[in-house]
Scaffold this motif. Structure first.
Motif, PDB file in Angstrom:
ATOM      1  N   LEU A 270     -24.184 -36.122  19.926  1.00  0.00           N
ATOM      2  CA  LEU A 270     -22.769 -36.321  20.238  1.00  0.00           C
ATOM      3  C   LEU A 270     -22.386 -37.797  20.335  1.00  0.00           C
ATOM      4  O   LEU A 270     -21.202 -38.115  20.339  1.00  0.00           O
ATOM      5  N   THR A 271     -23.370 -38.661  20.424  1.00  0.00           N
ATOM      6  CA  THR A 271     -23.149 -40.099  20.666  1.00  0.00           C
ATOM      7  C   THR A 271     -22.086 -40.303  21.748  1.00  0.00           C
ATOM      8  O   THR A 271     -21.023 -40.858  21.487  1.00  0.00           O
ATOM      9  N   PRO A 272     -22.407 -39.861  22.980  1.00  0.00           N
ATOM     10  CA  PRO A 272     -21.416 -39.895  24.050  1.00  0.00           C
ATOM     11  C   PRO A 272     -21.292 -41.256  24.746  1.00  0.00           C
ATOM     12  O   PRO A 272     -21.297 -41.346  25.973  1.00  0.00           O
TER      13      PRO A 272
ATOM     14  N   TYR B 209     -16.831 -38.487  26.734  1.00  0.00           N
ATOM     15  CA  TYR B 209     -17.044 -37.035  26.820  1.00  0.00           C
ATOM     16  C   TYR B 209     -16.481 -36.287  25.618  1.00  0.00           C
ATOM     17  O   TYR B 209     -15.357 -36.523  25.194  1.00  0.00           O
ATOM     18  N   THR B 210     -17.296 -35.379  25.089  1.00  0.00           N
ATOM     19  CA  THR B 210     -16.882 -34.465  24.037  1.00  0.00           C
ATOM     20  C   THR B 210     -17.198 -33.058  24.525  1.00  0.00           C
ATOM     21  O   THR B 210     -18.351 -32.773  24.875  1.00  0.00           O
ATOM     22  N   GLU B 211     -16.193 -32.197  24.554  1.00  0.00           N
ATOM     23  CA  GLU B 211     -16.453 -30.827  24.988  1.00  0.00           C
ATOM     24  C   GLU B 211     -17.446 -30.178  24.037  1.00  0.00           C
ATOM     25  O   GLU B 211     -17.293 -30.245  22.813  1.00  0.00           O
ATOM     26  N   ASN B 212     -18.481 -29.572  24.635  1.00  0.00           N
ATOM     27  CA  ASN B 212     -19.528 -28.944  23.838  1.00  0.00           C
ATOM     28  C   ASN B 212     -20.179 -27.870  24.699  1.00  0.00           C
ATOM     29  O   ASN B 212     -20.614 -28.159  25.825  1.00  0.00           O
TER      30      ASN B 212
ATOM     31  N   ARG C 213     -20.937 -31.983  30.627  1.00  0.00           N
ATOM     32  CA  ARG C 213     -20.457 -33.338  30.913  1.00  0.00           C
ATOM     33  C   ARG C 213     -21.524 -34.191  31.592  1.00  0.00           C
ATOM     34  O   ARG C 213     -21.723 -35.339  31.225  1.00  0.00           O
ATOM     35  N   ILE C 214     -22.205 -33.619  32.578  1.00  0.00           N
ATOM     36  CA  ILE C 214     -23.214 -34.379  33.324  1.00  0.00           C
ATOM     37  C   ILE C 214     -24.303 -34.910  32.394  1.00  0.00           C
ATOM     38  O   ILE C 214     -24.791 -36.026  32.556  1.00  0.00           O
ATOM     39  N   GLU C 215     -24.655 -34.141  31.395  1.00  0.00           N
ATOM     40  CA  GLU C 215     -25.682 -34.575  30.453  1.00  0.00           C
ATOM     41  C   GLU C 215     -25.182 -35.737  29.587  1.00  0.00           C
ATOM     42  O   GLU C 215     -25.927 -36.647  29.256  1.00  0.00           O
ATOM     43  N   GLN C 216     -23.904 -35.726  29.245  1.00  0.00           N
ATOM     44  CA  GLN C 216     -23.333 -36.815  28.453  1.00  0.00           C
ATOM     45  C   GLN C 216     -23.235 -38.094  29.284  1.00  0.00           C
ATOM     46  O   GLN C 216     -23.499 -39.192  28.789  1.00  0.00           O
ATOM     47  N   VAL C 217     -22.889 -37.959  30.563  1.00  0.00           N
ATOM     48  CA  VAL C 217     -22.875 -39.122  31.458  1.00  0.00           C
ATOM     49  C   VAL C 217     -24.294 -39.652  31.638  1.00  0.00           C
ATOM     50  O   VAL C 217     -24.524 -40.861  31.623  1.00  0.00           O
TER      51      VAL C 217
END
Length: 183
Positions: free
Chosen positions: A42-44, A96-99, A104-108
């Protein structure tokens, strides 16, 4: 410096001076960030490098934040000076990208891993830094000034530069105080 030594002796350095990383050294730092764990590719992340006038602009956002949030005169006076504690500040943003598979916590967490990777790459090349966050990372004035999306998160400000003095090695901690086995 070998990788294990780097990880076992990592220590933030709050006293930084010029020069900041540049050229190939800075590119290595940026590439290290882009190798952070990234579930579903996702390259967050989004990063903003602040140097010279960029540090002044970041300081102006901090100052406006202090004013808008009713801080004391002393805090308002200090705010524009904060980014000047290092010759470079990298603002790290979790984008953040909805997935359904990647909360979200994993993207942060991914963006946070990128910050640590950048600091490790800096140290490995003779520089150092300190990861700061605080109220300015959560402030709408700063978020809007840096065009941070509503769902995005400033995970921190990575101050980078040349250590002003040798960073002492911290005493080792007892791992048994923090780790347990599930049997």
């Amino acid at each position: 410096m070998d990788a294990l030594e780097l990880l076992l002796h990592r220590r933030s350095q709050p006293r930084l001076k010029a020069p900041a990383p540049k050229g190939e050294v800075l590119e290595n730092i940026m590439q290290a960030a882009l190798r952070a764990p990234d579930h579903a590719a996702l390259t967050p992340w989004r990063f903003i490098i602040c140097e010279e006038s960029g540090l002044q602009k970041l300081g102006a956002l901090f100052e406006q934040s202090a004013i808008d949030n009713g801080k004391s005169e002393k805090e308002i006076e200090r705010a524009p000076q904060l980014p000047l504690r290092a010759p470079m500040v990298i603002v790290a943003i979790a984008k953040y990208t909805e997935n359904a598979k990647v909360p979200r916590i994993e993207q942060v967490a991914s963006a946070s891993c990128a910050v640590m990777a950048m600091q490790m790459a800096a140290i490995a090349q003779g520089f150092n830094g300190i990861w700061r966050s605080g109220a300015y990372a959560q402030c709408d004035v700063v978020r809007e000034g840096l065009r941070v999306g509503e769902e995005d998160e400033i995970v921190g400000f990575l101050y980078l530069g040349t250590p002003a003095f040798d960073t002492p090695i911290a005493p080792a901690r007892n791992s048994a105080d923090y780790f347990e086995r599930l049997i």
